[in-house]
Design a protein around this motif. Structure first.
Motif, PDB file in Angstrom:
ATOM      1  N   GLY A   1     -23.633-106.814 -39.526  1.00  0.00           N
ATOM      2  CA  GLY A   1     -23.144-107.717 -38.493  1.00  0.00           C
ATOM      3  C   GLY A   1     -24.267-108.605 -38.002  1.00  0.00           C
ATOM      4  N   ASP A   2     -23.902-109.585 -37.308  1.00  0.00           N
ATOM      5  CA  ASP A   2     -24.858-110.558 -36.802  1.00  0.00           C
ATOM      6  C   ASP A   2     -25.033-110.347 -35.304  1.00  0.00           C
ATOM      7  OD1 ASP A   2     -26.385-112.735 -36.099  1.00  0.00           O
ATOM      8  OD2 ASP A   2     -25.159-114.176 -37.179  1.00  0.00           O
ATOM      9  N   GLU A   3     -26.251-110.114 -34.894  1.00  0.00           N
ATOM     10  CA  GLU A   3     -26.530-109.880 -33.479  1.00  0.00           C
ATOM     11  C   GLU A   3     -26.118-111.088 -32.639  1.00  0.00           C
ATOM     12  OE1 GLU A   3     -30.107-108.073 -30.715  1.00  0.00           O
ATOM     13  OE2 GLU A   3     -30.524-108.583 -32.792  1.00  0.00           O
ATOM     14  N   ALA A   4     -26.245-112.270 -33.205  1.00  0.00           N
ATOM     15  CA  ALA A   4     -25.833-113.469 -32.474  1.00  0.00           C
ATOM     16  C   ALA A   4     -24.343-113.424 -32.153  1.00  0.00           C
ATOM     17  CB  ALA A   4     -26.167-114.731 -33.273  1.00  0.00           C
ATOM     18  N   ASP A   5     -23.554-112.858 -33.056  1.00  0.00           N
ATOM     19  CA  ASP A   5     -22.119-112.731 -32.800  1.00  0.00           C
ATOM     20  C   ASP A   5     -21.855-111.833 -31.597  1.00  0.00           C
ATOM     21  OD1 ASP A   5     -21.546-114.374 -34.937  1.00  0.00           O
ATOM     22  OD2 ASP A   5     -21.071-112.722 -36.306  1.00  0.00           O
ATOM     23  N   ALA A   6     -22.665-110.786 -31.450  1.00  0.00           N
ATOM     24  CA  ALA A   6     -22.494-109.894 -30.303  1.00  0.00           C
ATOM     25  C   ALA A   6     -22.734-110.655 -29.002  1.00  0.00           C
ATOM     26  CB  ALA A   6     -23.450-108.710 -30.396  1.00  0.00           C
ATOM     27  N   HIS A   7     -23.734-111.502 -28.993  1.00  0.00           N
ATOM     28  CA  HIS A   7     -24.022-112.289 -27.794  1.00  0.00           C
ATOM     29  C   HIS A   7     -22.955-113.352 -27.553  1.00  0.00           C
ATOM     30  CE1 HIS A   7     -27.809-110.377 -26.927  1.00  0.00           C
ATOM     31  NE2 HIS A   7     -28.162-110.512 -28.195  1.00  0.00           N
TER      32      HIS A   7
ATOM     33  N   GLN B   1     -19.004-114.867 -24.557  1.00  0.00           N
ATOM     34  CA  GLN B   1     -18.416-116.172 -24.289  1.00  0.00           C
ATOM     35  C   GLN B   1     -19.262-117.012 -23.323  1.00  0.00           C
ATOM     36  OE1 GLN B   1     -14.418-115.218 -23.040  1.00  0.00           O
ATOM     37  NE2 GLN B   1     -13.810-114.721 -25.123  1.00  0.00           N
ATOM     38  N   PRO B   2     -20.489-117.310 -23.755  1.00  0.00           N
ATOM     39  CA  PRO B   2     -21.346-118.125 -22.895  1.00  0.00           C
ATOM     40  C   PRO B   2     -20.830-119.557 -22.809  1.00  0.00           C
ATOM     41  CG  PRO B   2     -22.346-117.875 -25.051  1.00  0.00           C
ATOM     42  CD  PRO B   2     -21.113-116.997 -25.027  1.00  0.00           C
ATOM     43  N   SER B   3     -21.336-120.258 -21.850  1.00  0.00           N
ATOM     44  CA  SER B   3     -21.000-121.670 -21.690  1.00  0.00           C
ATOM     45  C   SER B   3     -21.387-122.428 -22.953  1.00  0.00           C
ATOM     46  CB  SER B   3     -21.777-122.244 -20.498  1.00  0.00           C
ATOM     47  OG  SER B   3     -21.797-123.646 -20.540  1.00  0.00           O
ATOM     48  N   GLU B   4     -20.683-123.487 -23.232  1.00  0.00           N
ATOM     49  CA  GLU B   4     -21.005-124.344 -24.377  1.00  0.00           C
ATOM     50  C   GLU B   4     -22.429-124.902 -24.266  1.00  0.00           C
ATOM     51  OE1 GLU B   4     -19.130-125.317 -27.096  1.00  0.00           O
ATOM     52  OE2 GLU B   4     -17.553-123.900 -26.560  1.00  0.00           O
ATOM     53  N   ARG B   5     -22.949-124.921 -23.060  1.00  0.00           N
ATOM     54  CA  ARG B   5     -24.267-125.522 -22.823  1.00  0.00           C
ATOM     55  C   ARG B   5     -25.410-124.510 -22.876  1.00  0.00           C
ATOM     56  NH1 ARG B   5     -22.343-128.113 -17.385  1.00  0.00           N
ATOM     57  NH2 ARG B   5     -22.468-125.892 -17.094  1.00  0.00           N
ATOM     58  N   TYR B   6     -25.156-123.291 -23.341  1.00  0.00           N
ATOM     59  CA  TYR B   6     -26.210-122.282 -23.290  1.00  0.00           C
ATOM     60  C   TYR B   6     -27.429-122.670 -24.125  1.00  0.00           C
ATOM     61  CZ  TYR B   6     -25.198-120.114 -27.846  1.00  0.00           C
ATOM     62  OH  TYR B   6     -25.044-119.868 -29.173  1.00  0.00           O
TER      63      TYR B   6
ATOM     64  N   GLY C   1     -17.329 -97.421 -18.776  1.00  0.00           N
ATOM     65  CA  GLY C   1     -16.041 -98.037 -19.025  1.00  0.00           C
ATOM     66  C   GLY C   1     -16.062 -99.548 -18.990  1.00  0.00           C
ATOM     67  N   VAL C   2     -17.242-100.137 -19.128  1.00  0.00           N
ATOM     68  CA  VAL C   2     -17.369-101.595 -19.092  1.00  0.00           C
ATOM     69  C   VAL C   2     -17.260-102.172 -20.504  1.00  0.00           C
ATOM     70  CG1 VAL C   2     -18.851-103.502 -18.306  1.00  0.00           C
ATOM     71  CG2 VAL C   2     -18.852-101.350 -17.069  1.00  0.00           C
ATOM     72  N   ALA C   3     -16.935-101.326 -21.468  1.00  0.00           N
ATOM     73  CA  ALA C   3     -16.874-101.757 -22.864  1.00  0.00           C
ATOM     74  C   ALA C   3     -15.555-102.442 -23.203  1.00  0.00           C
ATOM     75  CB  ALA C   3     -17.098-100.556 -23.772  1.00  0.00           C
ATOM     76  N   SER C   4     -15.016-103.141 -22.260  1.00  0.00           N
ATOM     77  CA  SER C   4     -13.772-103.857 -22.529  1.00  0.00           C
ATOM     78  C   SER C   4     -13.913-105.279 -22.005  1.00  0.00           C
ATOM     79  CB  SER C   4     -12.608-103.142 -21.833  1.00  0.00           C
ATOM     80  OG  SER C   4     -12.824-103.113 -20.441  1.00  0.00           O
ATOM     81  N   GLY C   5     -12.881-106.052 -22.182  1.00  0.00           N
ATOM     82  CA  GLY C   5     -12.914-107.432 -21.696  1.00  0.00           C
ATOM     83  C   GLY C   5     -13.996-108.232 -22.384  1.00  0.00           C
ATOM     84  N   GLY C   6     -14.696-109.037 -21.624  1.00  0.00           N
ATOM     85  CA  GLY C   6     -15.715-109.927 -22.154  1.00  0.00           C
ATOM     86  C   GLY C   6     -16.945-109.238 -22.711  1.00  0.00           C
ATOM     87  N   TYR C   7     -17.113-107.970 -22.428  1.00  0.00           N
ATOM     88  CA  TYR C   7     -18.292-107.246 -22.901  1.00  0.00           C
ATOM     89  C   TYR C   7     -18.022-106.401 -24.141  1.00  0.00           C
ATOM     90  CZ  TYR C   7     -20.398-108.492 -18.460  1.00  0.00           C
ATOM     91  OH  TYR C   7     -20.893-109.188 -17.396  1.00  0.00           O
ATOM     92  N   ALA C   8     -16.789-106.330 -24.585  1.00  0.00           N
ATOM     93  CA  ALA C   8     -16.406-105.417 -25.661  1.00  0.00           C
ATOM     94  C   ALA C   8     -17.213-105.625 -26.935  1.00  0.00           C
ATOM     95  CB  ALA C   8     -14.914-105.535 -25.950  1.00  0.00           C
TER      96      ALA C   8
END
Length: 144
Positions: free
Chosen positions: A16-22, A26-31, A81-88
């Protein structure tokens, strides 16, 4: 990796690609436009200076806090239990077997290098402590 003796080099890579995990956060388009903060630049300078020593143990110790902290924080988030939503995706990557095996390999490699070390002039403990302080600062800034 290039500084390590061939017998200690990791033969498998993290899948897998670590960048995909980051990007799963869902960072801002301007990150990409965000300039590194002074604490990030200081950390990068410390890593660069350490790697420039050309000592594989020093380099591994400088990088180990970053490698380890991502896995530890992801494990705590998963337990909470934070392994859901945007952090999954992020949590799943860093608690995954492939990443955790990279952390285990890093520690095993450091242990072997320590056993083989003959340098009395490099402050290995100081390098590790400095990296961990930078890593803590990184996470503290991320929390704010």
């Amino acid at each position: 990796m290039q500084q390590l003796p061939p017998t200690l080099r990791r033969r498998t890579t993290v899948t897998g690609d670590e960048a995909d995990a980051h990007l799963g956060l869902q960072p801002s388009e301007r990150y990409h436009q965000i300039d590194p903060a002074p604490h990030n630049l200081a950390y990068l300078a410390h890593l660069d200076q350490t790697v420039q020593l050309g000592d594989p143990l020093a380099s591994m110790l400088a990088l180990l806090p970053c490698t380890e902290s991502y896995g530890l924080i992801a494990q705590k988030l998963a337990q909470a239990g934070v392994a859901s939503g945007g952090y999954a995706d992020w949590v799943a990557y860093y608690v995954g077997d492939a990443y955790q095996s990279a952390v285990t390999w890093s520690w095993a490699t450091v242990t072997q290098l320590l056993q083989q070390s003959q340098s009395a002039t490099i402050d290995y403990a100081g390098i590790y402590a400095t990296s961990y302080q930078h890593e803590l600062t990184f996470w503290q800034m991320a929390e704010n």
